[in-house]
Design an enzyme around this catalytic site. Structure first.
Site: not given
Length: 371
Positions: A68-69, A148, A176, A194, A196, A315
């Site tokens: 996602a980043t 998040n 999320q 994302s 994961h 993060c």
């Protein structure tokens, strides 16, 4: 180990693991190669693309990324670069993930204008302020669907409507939220997700783009992913993402109900000394950010090694700074440092929640006793 850090990452779903294994063994072909092994790998990638894109419906394309980043960086930098010269403004929210806020700061260094919307005590943006800020100079509006750190659900539909009325693009960080709650896709132009976070593998995410929305490429090279995102794709990661996404879509209501039941059970078990950070309305139930005055969250985490939980975003772990999200909703540094984040979901059991509550409460009571 009792795992209560679902916002950081989620356990790999058995279906995702099974889908990945063949592509880690003898089916190792490059999906961009023309021979049979390459074509088989390419077919697996395209099946995964269909599975991940299913909740978005028609009218857009899904591009695989490293996470996602990368997807957020591409959406923000690429759409700002592609905007006309009279639109040099990015509007976002004070409690966004670092991948949004740090990209916004980078864009400012490149000469773009960035407006940061504040939030209220519940963590929600004020829509009147947003409407005044999103103007004819705005190219992109960026907001997170589910926060998040505190689980707040932002009014993405209303923000998207305002962005569209102003002629701007709406970018949604749904890392999320994807697979957990419905995404108001009709009000979005770009959505970052994302694997994961939905029981898929780490190292892969995606950017969904509405038809007609085409940011400048972030990565240049071989022209993979429709010529807009270069780099060799991993069939294993794609297959794992696809399988995890299919299970999450099928189980969304079941998982949501389970998370809500665990939240209610955990709140009762911890008792009234713990206060919830952020509002209980407009909140994803699998997130509880709690504080107890006089407690040191870092010490609590280090003492309770049989429980995996956090004091905020993974993060930002180790930065030594108080959470910008908790500061954004009006908490003092002291209150922020007395806060913990408990995240749970599909594979969390009632027994785990009960045992964790007892251990957390006992450790907090010891801190009070020794204070």
């Amino acid at each position: 180990m009792i795992y209560l850090d679902y916002q950081a990452t989620t356990p790999l779903a058995p279906a995702a693991r099974d889908a990945m294994l063949p592509w880690l063994n003898d089916r190792f072909g490059n999906p961009h190669s023309p021979h049979r092994m390459g074509r088989e790998a390419a077919a697996a990638v395209e099946l995964a693309r269909m599975q991940v894109a299913a909740p978005f419906g028609d009218g857009g394309r899904l591009f695989f990324t490293s996470g996602a980043t990368e997807a957020i960086n591409w959406a923000l930098k690429g759409l700002m670069a592609a905007a006309p010269p009279d639109r040099r403004k990015l509007v976002t929210v004070a409690t966004e993930h670092a991948c949004v806020l740090d990209t916004a700061r980078w864009l400012e260094k490149m000469g773009y204008e960035c407006a940061i919307l504040p939030v209220d005590r519940d963590g929600r943006v004020d829509l009147d302020t947003a409407r005044r800020t999103i103007d004819a100079r705005t190219a992109v509006v960026a907001a997170m669907l589910v926060n998040n750190e505190i689980g707040t659900i932002q009014p993405i539909a209303a923000l998207g409507e305002r962005a569209r009325a102003a002629g701007a693009r709406m970018v949604c960080d749904a890392a999320q939220g994807y697979g957990r709650i419905a995404i108001p896709i009709e009000h979005c132009d770009a959505v970052a997700i994302s694997a994961h976070k939905v029981h898929g593998p780490k190292g892969i995410g995606a950017l969904w783009l509405r038809d007609g929305v085409e940011p400048e490429p972030l990565l240049h090279g071989g022209g993979q992913e429709y010529g807009l995102r270069s780099g060799t794709l991993s069939p294993s990661l794609c297959a794992g993402f696809g399988a995890a996404a299919a299970v999450a879509t099928e189980r969304m209501d079941i998982d949501l109900h389970h998370a809500a039941a665990l939240r209610d059970r955990l709140l009762v078990a911890l008792g009234p000394d713990w206060q919830v950070n952020g509002g209980m309305d407009h909140r994803y139930p699998g997130n509880l950010n709690l504080r107890r005055d006089g407690v040191d969250a870092g010490r609590l985490i280090s003492e309770l090694r049989q429980i995996a939980f956090s004091a905020g975003s993974a993060c930002a772990s180790g930065s030594g700074r108080a959470s910008h999200v908790l500061s954004g909703i009006g908490l003092s540094d002291q209150q922020a440092r007395a806060s913990i984040r408990l995240g749970f979901g599909r594979y969390t059991t009632e027994d785990e929640v009960d045992r964790a509550a007892v251990l957390i409460e006992q450790a907090a009571a010891r801190q009070w006793e020794w204070a």
